[in-house]
Design a protein around this motif. Sequence first.
Motif, PDB file in Angstrom:
ATOM      1  N   ASN A 124       0.855  -1.175   0.000  1.00  0.00           N
ATOM      2  CA  ASN A 124       0.000   0.000   0.000  1.00  0.00           C
ATOM      3  C   ASN A 124       0.900   1.237   0.000  1.00  0.00           C
ATOM      4  O   ASN A 124       1.596   1.518   0.946  1.00  0.00           O
ATOM      5  CB  ASN A 124      -0.903  -0.007   1.241  1.00  0.00           C
ATOM      6  N   THR A 125       0.912   1.961  -1.106  1.00  0.00           N
ATOM      7  CA  THR A 125       1.780   3.126  -1.212  1.00  0.00           C
ATOM      8  C   THR A 125       0.979   4.395  -0.965  1.00  0.00           C
ATOM      9  O   THR A 125      -0.200   4.481  -1.276  1.00  0.00           O
ATOM     10  CB  THR A 125       2.442   3.202  -2.600  1.00  0.00           C
ATOM     11  N   THR A 126       1.647   5.357  -0.406  1.00  0.00           N
ATOM     12  CA  THR A 126       1.032   6.663  -0.189  1.00  0.00           C
ATOM     13  C   THR A 126       1.872   7.701  -0.910  1.00  0.00           C
ATOM     14  O   THR A 126       2.949   7.402  -1.428  1.00  0.00           O
ATOM     15  CB  THR A 126       0.976   7.012   1.316  1.00  0.00           C
ATOM     16  N   MET A 127       1.398   8.922  -0.898  1.00  0.00           N
ATOM     17  CA  MET A 127       2.132   9.978  -1.586  1.00  0.00           C
ATOM     18  C   MET A 127       3.498  10.229  -0.960  1.00  0.00           C
ATOM     19  O   MET A 127       4.428  10.639  -1.621  1.00  0.00           O
ATOM     20  CB  MET A 127       1.317  11.271  -1.582  1.00  0.00           C
ATOM     21  N   THR A 128       3.615   9.975   0.338  1.00  0.00           N
ATOM     22  CA  THR A 128       4.901  10.230   0.986  1.00  0.00           C
ATOM     23  C   THR A 128       5.942   9.185   0.622  1.00  0.00           C
ATOM     24  O   THR A 128       7.121   9.380   0.863  1.00  0.00           O
ATOM     25  CB  THR A 128       4.746  10.289   2.521  1.00  0.00           C
ATOM     26  N   ASP A 129       5.523   8.085   0.049  1.00  0.00           N
ATOM     27  CA  ASP A 129       6.457   7.043  -0.353  1.00  0.00           C
ATOM     28  C   ASP A 129       7.129   7.356  -1.682  1.00  0.00           C
ATOM     29  O   ASP A 129       8.085   6.693  -2.057  1.00  0.00           O
ATOM     30  CB  ASP A 129       5.745   5.696  -0.479  1.00  0.00           C
ATOM     31  N   ARG A 130       6.644   8.374  -2.368  1.00  0.00           N
ATOM     32  CA  ARG A 130       7.191   8.674  -3.685  1.00  0.00           C
ATOM     33  C   ARG A 130       8.598   9.240  -3.554  1.00  0.00           C
ATOM     34  O   ARG A 130       8.833  10.192  -2.837  1.00  0.00           O
ATOM     35  CB  ARG A 130       6.302   9.692  -4.400  1.00  0.00           C
ATOM     36  N   PRO A 131       9.537   8.683  -4.269  1.00  0.00           N
ATOM     37  CA  PRO A 131      10.905   9.188  -4.189  1.00  0.00           C
ATOM     38  C   PRO A 131      11.100  10.495  -4.954  1.00  0.00           C
ATOM     39  O   PRO A 131      12.086  11.177  -4.761  1.00  0.00           O
ATOM     40  CB  PRO A 131      11.732   8.073  -4.812  1.00  0.00           C
ATOM     41  N   ASP A 132      10.162  10.844  -5.826  1.00  0.00           N
ATOM     42  CA  ASP A 132      10.335  12.035  -6.659  1.00  0.00           C
ATOM     43  C   ASP A 132       9.524  13.227  -6.143  1.00  0.00           C
ATOM     44  O   ASP A 132       9.040  14.034  -6.918  1.00  0.00           O
ATOM     45  CB  ASP A 132       9.963  11.723  -8.109  1.00  0.00           C
ATOM     46  N   THR A 133       9.384  13.335  -4.831  1.00  0.00           N
ATOM     47  CA  THR A 133       8.651  14.479  -4.298  1.00  0.00           C
ATOM     48  C   THR A 133       9.471  15.747  -4.506  1.00  0.00           C
ATOM     49  O   THR A 133      10.701  15.714  -4.466  1.00  0.00           O
ATOM     50  CB  THR A 133       8.362  14.310  -2.791  1.00  0.00           C
ATOM     51  N   PRO A 134       8.813  16.862  -4.744  1.00  0.00           N
ATOM     52  CA  PRO A 134       9.548  18.101  -5.001  1.00  0.00           C
ATOM     53  C   PRO A 134      10.349  18.540  -3.778  1.00  0.00           C
ATOM     54  O   PRO A 134       9.884  18.448  -2.648  1.00  0.00           O
ATOM     55  CB  PRO A 134       8.465  19.115  -5.342  1.00  0.00           C
ATOM     56  N   ARG A 135      11.518  19.014  -4.027  1.00  0.00           N
ATOM     57  CA  ARG A 135      12.399  19.526  -2.982  1.00  0.00           C
ATOM     58  C   ARG A 135      12.800  20.943  -3.371  1.00  0.00           C
ATOM     59  O   ARG A 135      12.929  21.265  -4.543  1.00  0.00           O
ATOM     60  CB  ARG A 135      13.672  18.680  -2.856  1.00  0.00           C
ATOM     61  N   LEU A 136      13.031  21.777  -2.362  1.00  0.00           N
ATOM     62  CA  LEU A 136      13.486  23.132  -2.639  1.00  0.00           C
ATOM     63  C   LEU A 136      14.967  23.104  -3.000  1.00  0.00           C
ATOM     64  O   LEU A 136      15.744  22.366  -2.409  1.00  0.00           O
ATOM     65  CB  LEU A 136      13.290  24.027  -1.417  1.00  0.00           C
ATOM     66  N   THR A 137      15.314  23.927  -3.949  1.00  0.00           N
ATOM     67  CA  THR A 137      16.729  24.057  -4.287  1.00  0.00           C
ATOM     68  C   THR A 137      17.417  24.801  -3.154  1.00  0.00           C
ATOM     69  O   THR A 137      16.771  25.383  -2.289  1.00  0.00           O
ATOM     70  CB  THR A 137      16.908  24.833  -5.608  1.00  0.00           C
ATOM     71  N   ASP A 138      18.722  24.797  -3.154  1.00  0.00           N
ATOM     72  CA  ASP A 138      19.457  25.513  -2.116  1.00  0.00           C
ATOM     73  C   ASP A 138      19.100  26.998  -2.120  1.00  0.00           C
ATOM     74  O   ASP A 138      18.930  27.617  -1.070  1.00  0.00           O
ATOM     75  CB  ASP A 138      20.964  25.346  -2.312  1.00  0.00           C
ATOM     76  N   ARG A 139      18.971  27.550  -3.297  1.00  0.00           N
ATOM     77  CA  ARG A 139      18.632  28.974  -3.425  1.00  0.00           C
ATOM     78  C   ARG A 139      17.219  29.250  -2.891  1.00  0.00           C
ATOM     79  O   ARG A 139      16.995  30.228  -2.175  1.00  0.00           O
ATOM     80  CB  ARG A 139      18.744  29.377  -4.884  1.00  0.00           C
ATOM     81  N   ALA A 140      16.271  28.385  -3.242  1.00  0.00           N
ATOM     82  CA  ALA A 140      14.899  28.559  -2.775  1.00  0.00           C
ATOM     83  C   ALA A 140      14.812  28.371  -1.268  1.00  0.00           C
ATOM     84  O   ALA A 140      14.067  29.086  -0.579  1.00  0.00           O
ATOM     85  CB  ALA A 140      13.970  27.589  -3.490  1.00  0.00           C
ATOM     86  N   GLU A 141      15.562  27.426  -0.728  1.00  0.00           N
ATOM     87  CA  GLU A 141      15.568  27.195   0.713  1.00  0.00           C
ATOM     88  C   GLU A 141      16.155  28.412   1.431  1.00  0.00           C
ATOM     89  O   GLU A 141      15.635  28.833   2.470  1.00  0.00           O
ATOM     90  CB  GLU A 141      16.375  25.942   1.043  1.00  0.00           C
ATOM     91  N   ALA A 142      17.211  28.991   0.888  1.00  0.00           N
ATOM     92  CA  ALA A 142      17.813  30.183   1.484  1.00  0.00           C
ATOM     93  C   ALA A 142      16.810  31.346   1.452  1.00  0.00           C
ATOM     94  O   ALA A 142      16.697  32.108   2.425  1.00  0.00           O
ATOM     95  CB  ALA A 142      19.088  30.562   0.750  1.00  0.00           C
ATOM     96  N   ALA A 143      16.080  31.486   0.371  1.00  0.00           N
ATOM     97  CA  ALA A 143      15.074  32.548   0.253  1.00  0.00           C
ATOM     98  C   ALA A 143      13.953  32.330   1.267  1.00  0.00           C
ATOM     99  O   ALA A 143      13.471  33.279   1.897  1.00  0.00           O
ATOM    100  CB  ALA A 143      14.510  32.595  -1.160  1.00  0.00           C
ATOM    101  N   ARG A 144      13.558  31.070   1.450  1.00  0.00           N
ATOM    102  CA  ARG A 144      12.502  30.745   2.415  1.00  0.00           C
ATOM    103  C   ARG A 144      12.959  31.081   3.835  1.00  0.00           C
ATOM    104  O   ARG A 144      12.221  31.688   4.612  1.00  0.00           O
ATOM    105  CB  ARG A 144      12.140  29.264   2.319  1.00  0.00           C
ATOM    106  N   LEU A 145      14.184  30.723   4.168  1.00  0.00           N
ATOM    107  CA  LEU A 145      14.709  31.011   5.500  1.00  0.00           C
ATOM    108  C   LEU A 145      14.841  32.515   5.736  1.00  0.00           C
ATOM    109  O   LEU A 145      14.524  33.013   6.821  1.00  0.00           O
ATOM    110  CB  LEU A 145      16.059  30.315   5.701  1.00  0.00           C
ATOM    111  N   ALA A 146      15.282  33.245   4.717  1.00  0.00           N
ATOM    112  CA  ALA A 146      15.400  34.696   4.832  1.00  0.00           C
ATOM    113  C   ALA A 146      14.026  35.323   5.053  1.00  0.00           C
ATOM    114  O   ALA A 146      13.867  36.236   5.871  1.00  0.00           O
ATOM    115  CB  ALA A 146      16.065  35.278   3.588  1.00  0.00           C
ATOM    116  N   ARG A 147      13.024  34.825   4.338  1.00  0.00           N
ATOM    117  CA  ARG A 147      11.665  35.343   4.499  1.00  0.00           C
ATOM    118  C   ARG A 147      11.149  35.060   5.910  1.00  0.00           C
ATOM    119  O   ARG A 147      10.544  35.929   6.543  1.00  0.00           O
ATOM    120  CB  ARG A 147      10.733  34.718   3.461  1.00  0.00           C
TER     121      ARG A 147
END
Length: 67
Positions: free
Chosen positions: A6-29
């Motif tokens: 029984n698979t769920t959405m969290t089991d998907r290996p291709d879930t979107p991840r923030l890039t380093d730049r996007a993560e830095a922007a999120r933390l700054a915000r």
Amino acid sequence: MTPERNTTMTDRPDTPRLTDRAEAARLARLEREAEALRANLRRRKQQSRARTTPPEAAPQDTSGNEA
């Protein structure tokens, strides 16, 4: 026969991840938002104190000397 899993959405290996730049922007915000919230709280406390503090009267001379 293979067991079904029984698979769920969290089991998907291709879930979107923030890039380093996007993560830095999120933390700054988040830091900017936190600072804005702290400033807002300080301002609200100052306004509240100003409303509850009675206006200062002229200082009374308690020395007993009349001018």
